[in-house]
Design an enzyme around this catalytic site. Structure first.
Site, PDB file in Angstrom:
ATOM      1  N   GLU A 172       0.800  -1.233   0.000  1.00  8.85           N
ATOM      2  CA  GLU A 172       0.000   0.000   0.000  1.00  8.85           C
ATOM      3  C   GLU A 172       0.833   1.285   0.000  1.00  8.85           C
ATOM      4  O   GLU A 172       0.591   2.188   0.800  1.00  8.85           O
ATOM      5  CB  GLU A 172      -0.952  -0.004   1.203  1.00  8.85           C
ATOM      6  CG  GLU A 172      -1.884  -1.208   1.190  1.00  8.85           C
ATOM      7  CD  GLU A 172      -2.777  -1.303   2.415  1.00  8.85           C
ATOM      8  OE1 GLU A 172      -2.663  -0.453   3.312  1.00  8.85           O
ATOM      9  OE2 GLU A 172      -3.581  -2.250   2.490  1.00  8.85           O
ATOM     10  N   ASN A 214       2.092  -5.230  -3.163  1.00  9.99           N
ATOM     11  CA  ASN A 214       0.687  -5.516  -2.869  1.00  9.99           C
ATOM     12  C   ASN A 214      -0.063  -4.223  -2.583  1.00  9.99           C
ATOM     13  O   ASN A 214       0.427  -3.352  -1.849  1.00  9.99           O
ATOM     14  CB  ASN A 214       0.642  -6.429  -1.625  1.00  9.99           C
ATOM     15  CG  ASN A 214      -0.729  -7.024  -1.355  1.00  9.99           C
ATOM     16  OD1 ASN A 214      -1.335  -7.613  -2.249  1.00  9.99           O
ATOM     17  ND2 ASN A 214      -1.214  -6.884  -0.133  1.00  9.99           N
ATOM     18  N   HIS A 251     -10.261  -5.752  -2.473  1.00  6.34           N
ATOM     19  CA  HIS A 251     -11.331  -5.569  -1.488  1.00  6.34           C
ATOM     20  C   HIS A 251     -12.469  -4.830  -2.182  1.00  6.34           C
ATOM     21  O   HIS A 251     -12.442  -3.603  -2.313  1.00  6.34           O
ATOM     22  CB  HIS A 251     -10.838  -4.735  -0.300  1.00  6.34           C
ATOM     23  CG  HIS A 251      -9.880  -5.447   0.590  1.00  6.34           C
ATOM     24  ND1 HIS A 251     -10.240  -6.530   1.359  1.00  6.34           N
ATOM     25  CD2 HIS A 251      -8.567  -5.240   0.840  1.00  6.34           C
ATOM     26  CE1 HIS A 251      -9.197  -6.958   2.042  1.00  6.34           C
ATOM     27  NE2 HIS A 251      -8.161  -6.201   1.739  1.00  6.34           N
ATOM     28  N   GLU A 280      -6.473 -10.472  -1.367  1.00 10.26           N
ATOM     29  CA  GLU A 280      -7.305 -10.216  -0.178  1.00 10.26           C
ATOM     30  C   GLU A 280      -8.773 -10.085  -0.574  1.00 10.26           C
ATOM     31  O   GLU A 280      -9.495  -9.211  -0.092  1.00 10.26           O
ATOM     32  CB  GLU A 280      -6.819  -8.938   0.536  1.00 10.26           C
ATOM     33  CG  GLU A 280      -5.358  -9.003   0.938  1.00 10.26           C
ATOM     34  CD  GLU A 280      -4.870  -7.765   1.689  1.00 10.26           C
ATOM     35  OE1 GLU A 280      -5.704  -6.967   2.161  1.00 10.26           O
ATOM     36  OE2 GLU A 280      -3.642  -7.598   1.804  1.00 10.26           O
ATOM     37  N   ASP A 282     -12.534  -9.899  -1.039  1.00 11.01           N
ATOM     38  CA  ASP A 282     -13.848  -9.960  -0.391  1.00 11.01           C
ATOM     39  C   ASP A 282     -14.762  -9.008  -1.153  1.00 11.01           C
ATOM     40  O   ASP A 282     -14.302  -8.028  -1.738  1.00 11.01           O
ATOM     41  CB  ASP A 282     -13.800  -9.652   1.121  1.00 11.01           C
ATOM     42  CG  ASP A 282     -13.023  -8.405   1.488  1.00 11.01           C
ATOM     43  OD1 ASP A 282     -12.814  -7.526   0.622  1.00 11.01           O
ATOM     44  OD2 ASP A 282     -12.623  -8.276   2.653  1.00 11.01           O
TER      45      ASP A 282
HETATM   46  O1  G3I Z   1      -5.744  -8.228  18.805  1.00 11.56           O
HETATM   47  C1  G3I Z   1      -6.255  -6.993  19.334  1.00 11.56           C
HETATM   48  C2  G3I Z   1      -7.068  -7.227  20.584  1.00 11.56           C
HETATM   49  O2  G3I Z   1      -6.229  -7.763  21.579  1.00 11.56           O
HETATM   50  C3  G3I Z   1      -7.690  -5.930  21.014  1.00 11.56           C
HETATM   51  O3  G3I Z   1      -8.522  -6.161  22.113  1.00 11.56           O
HETATM   52  C4  G3I Z   1      -8.497  -5.329  19.889  1.00 11.56           C
HETATM   53  C5  G3I Z   1      -9.096  -3.976  20.289  1.00 11.56           C
HETATM   54  O4  G3I Z   1      -8.866  -2.973  19.350  1.00 11.56           O
HETATM   55  O5  G3I Z   1      -7.651  -5.129  18.759  1.00 11.56           O
HETATM   56  C6  G3I Z   1      -7.111  -6.343  18.277  1.00 11.56           C
HETATM   57  O6  G3I Z   1      -6.307  -6.067  17.163  1.00 11.56           O
HETATM   58  C7  G3I Z   1      -6.968  -5.756  15.970  1.00 11.56           C
HETATM   59  C8  G3I Z   1      -6.492  -6.737  14.893  1.00 11.56           C
HETATM   60  O7  G3I Z   1      -7.047  -6.385  13.646  1.00 11.56           O
HETATM   61  C9  G3I Z   1      -6.841  -8.177  15.191  1.00 11.56           C
HETATM   62  O8  G3I Z   1      -8.228  -8.326  15.220  1.00 11.56           O
HETATM   63  C10 G3I Z   1      -6.639  -4.341  15.572  1.00 11.56           C
HETATM   64  O9  G3I Z   1      -7.217  -3.447  16.497  1.00 11.56           O
HETATM   65  C11 G3I Z   1      -7.159  -4.060  14.196  1.00 11.56           C
HETATM   66  O10 G3I Z   1      -6.687  -2.785  13.780  1.00 11.56           O
HETATM   67  C12 G3I Z   1      -6.658  -5.101  13.225  1.00 11.56           C
HETATM   68  O11 G3I Z   1      -7.247  -4.848  11.973  1.00 11.56           O
HETATM   69  C13 G3I Z   1      -6.598  -5.455  10.886  1.00 11.56           C
HETATM   70  C14 G3I Z   1      -6.253  -4.393   9.847  1.00 11.56           C
HETATM   71  O12 G3I Z   1      -5.645  -5.010   8.738  1.00 11.56           O
HETATM   72  C15 G3I Z   1      -5.291  -3.373  10.415  1.00 11.56           C
HETATM   73  O13 G3I Z   1      -4.867  -2.501   9.436  1.00 11.56           O
HETATM   74  C16 G3I Z   1      -7.525  -6.474  10.259  1.00 11.56           C
HETATM   75  O14 G3I Z   1      -7.701  -7.564  11.176  1.00 11.56           O
HETATM   76  C17 G3I Z   1      -6.927  -7.029   8.969  1.00 11.56           C
HETATM   77  O15 G3I Z   1      -7.875  -7.799   8.298  1.00 11.56           O
HETATM   78  C18 G3I Z   1      -6.542  -5.880   8.077  1.00 11.56           C
HETATM   79  O16 G3I Z   1      -5.925  -6.393   6.923  1.00 11.56           O
HETATM   80  C19 G3I Z   1      -5.556  -5.443   5.949  1.00 11.56           C
HETATM   81  C20 G3I Z   1      -4.356  -5.978   5.224  1.00 11.56           C
HETATM   82  O17 G3I Z   1      -3.328  -6.235   6.138  1.00 11.56           O
HETATM   83  C21 G3I Z   1      -3.887  -5.017   4.152  1.00 11.56           C
HETATM   84  N1  G3I Z   1      -4.938  -4.676   3.256  1.00 11.56           N
HETATM   85  C22 G3I Z   1      -6.140  -4.191   3.860  1.00 11.56           C
HETATM   86  C23 G3I Z   1      -6.650  -5.183   4.901  1.00 11.56           C
HETATM   87  C24 G3I Z   1      -7.951  -4.708   5.470  1.00 11.56           C
HETATM   88  O18 G3I Z   1      -7.762  -3.524   6.205  1.00 11.56           O
END
Ligand code: G3I
Length: 460
Positions: A172, A214, A251, A280, A282
């Site tokens: 990105e 990516n 996405h 990715e 969806d």
């Molecule tokens: O694990 C913690 C947890 O302990 C905590 O209680 C909770 C409260 O905020 O947060 C949890 O972490 C979260 C994590 O996902 C796991 O669920 C983060 O806040 C959250 O920001 C994180 O989001 C991820 C996101 O990337 C961050 O940028 C998404 O799961 C993930 O699917 C997403 O993936 C990205 C790709 O890497 C790049 N392309 C876009 C895609 C979608 O945004």
């Protein structure tokens, strides 16, 4: 990048060729036996991964969260359906280097072990990114950040060496909108060459991994962001920066839709000599037609190596409110699942004979260059050959160079003054006063999926 003994770049698809050779070999044995007549449904695979593997050694994968590996409903689907995984968050910078110089691989290792022990390939995601940086990195800049980033790339790629088939080396790095510019970030502010520096570091640490750029919103061929990434990959290829592949996140959620020129985007990147991956996927509300189109587009482009959906069940999705995945929250297959599996099972593996025109697959370089531009249109497809027409804009007197992929060869041309290379794979066509559209027939010679590439258009 895989290199040969003389240090030159080797075709990054060697690993797939090996696997495909096994499939071809098995088919050859059946053909030799001769008496075996398979009913048309006999080869229909019943899972996404198995069917994708039959389509030229492709994969069908999913993002995996380590926290869900203890959920048997989740792992039952994972283990049954998919032959590739991408850790959703566990290989990101904040997860793997939470304190500078202190690396943490526990959750990522669990996913890798789960996948590899079941024969699934792993995509590493991601080594360098403006987002999900640990606090210590967010506060860095300049040469200190550059060094820290390169050390991170080196350490993490070294840790997973031999276990990760593809790395999203940089994620990105381009801005949305019409600017075509790089995204502003602390990494970008270390200098415009930070991306190629990251690729070189990853190549040094794991020479056998395929190294990908990516991004999201690079699905529509007309978008400035897509064109900007295309130009970067073109530049990297021309200067020998070790890049093997481009990942289109795809996405189609949050208001972004599947574009009708998606196949052109895939084939245009592929024409630069890189593999393409749908990394990715969806789609909001999981419409069957859009999932089917994405699958067919990947199958139509031989360098599209596979599709990864961003989660298994809707309840696992980062956008669960849009129900964008192939399984519902109860783990049941949705209509889109059936559409994808059917498309995979109906797909033409390399060497097969398409019965429908591959519309949009021929590629056109972006506008600009030699004073004219081209528009390529797919024509009639027969079992052994196909027609292509090229329309030139911006000049009435022109020279266009078009190449087909050996063993394909050009057999006939019309509406121009043609000269062909000795093996009939490169056509130099000059205007001859008969208009601005010329055409040619290509013999497939066993390769039914490749399509012509326009190399140049020169006015005068
Ligand atoms: O694990 C913690 C947890 O302990 C905590 O209680 C909770 C409260 O905020 O947060 C949890 O972490 C979260 C994590 O996902 C796991 O669920 C983060 O806040 C959250 O920001 C994180 O989001 C991820 C996101 O990337 C961050 O940028 C998404 O799961 C993930 O699917 C997403 O993936 C990205 C790709 O890497 C790049 N392309 C876009 C895609 C979608 O945004």
């Amino acid at each position: 990048m895989i290199r040969n003994s003389t240090g030159g770049a080797r075709d990054p698809r060697t690993r797939f060729r090996t696997r495909f050779a096994l499939v071809v070999g098995a088919v050859g044995i059946l053909a030799t036996v001769g008496a075996v007549v398979l009913p048309s449904t006999a080869s229909a695979a019943s899972t996404l991964g198995a069917s994708a593997a039959e389509r030229g050694g492709r994969y069908f994968g999913t993002a995996v969260a380590a926290s869900r590996l203890g959920d048997s409903a989740y792992t039952t689907i994972l283990n049954r359906e998919f032959n590739q995984v991408t850790p959703e968050n566990e290989m990101k910078i904040d997860a793997t280097e939470p304190q500078q110089g202190q690396f943490s691989y526990g959750n990522a290792d669990r996913i890798v072990q789960h996948a590899r022990s079941r024969g699934m390939q792993v995509r590493g995601h991601t080594l360098a990114w403006h987002s999900q940086q640990p606090g210590w990195m967010q506060n860095m800049s300049g040469s200190a950040l550059r060094s820290a980033m390169l050390n991170h790339v080196t350490q993490v790629a070294t840790h997973f060496r031999g276990q990760v088939a593809w790395w999203d080396v940089v994620n990105e790095a381009f801005a949305d909108g019409s600017s075509g510019a790089r995204r502003d970030s602390n990494l970008q502010r270390t200098g415009n060459d930070w991306i190629e520096a990251a690729f070189r570091a990853a190549d040094a640490a794991d020479p056998n991994a395929q190294l990908c750029y990516n991004d999201y919103n690079i699905d529509n061929w007309s978008d400035a962001k897509t064109q900007a990434v295309y130009r970067m990959v073109q530049d990297f290829r021309s200067r020998g920066v070790p890049i093997d592949c481009v990942g289109l996140q795809s996405h189609f959620t949050g208001g972004s839709n599947y574009p009708s020129n998606y196949r052109t985007t895939l084939s245009s990147f592929a024409a630069l000599g890189v593999d393409v991956h749908i990394t990715e996927l969806d789609i909001r509300n999981a419409p069957s037609d859009a999932y089917r189109n994405v699958t067919n587009d990947c199958l139509a482009v031989s360098r599209c190596r596979g599709i990864t959906v961003w989660g298994i069940r809707d309840s696992d999705s980062w956008r669960s409110g849009e129900s964008p995945l192939l399984f519902n929250g109860s783990g049941q297959k949705k209509a889109a699942y059936d559409a994808v599996l059917t498309a995979l099972n109906n797909g033409n593996p390399p060497g097969g004979n398409p019965t429908t025109p591959p519309g949009g697959n021929p590629t056109t370089p972006p506008p600009g260059g030699g004073g004219c531009t081209t528009s390529v249109t797919a024509g009639t497809v027969w079992g052994d050959r196909y027609n292509t027409s090229v329309t030139v804009s911006g000049a009435s007197s022109w020279t266009v160079v078009v190449a087909v992929t050996s063993p394909q060869s050009i057999s006939t041309t019309w509406s121009g003054s043609a000269s062909l290379s000795s093996n009939n794979t490169v056509l130099t066509m000059r205007s001859n006063g008969s208009g601005n559209t010329f055409g040619f027939t290509t013999m497939m010679n066993g390769n039914s999926s490749a399509r012509p590439q326009v190399r140049s258009c020169t006015a005068g």
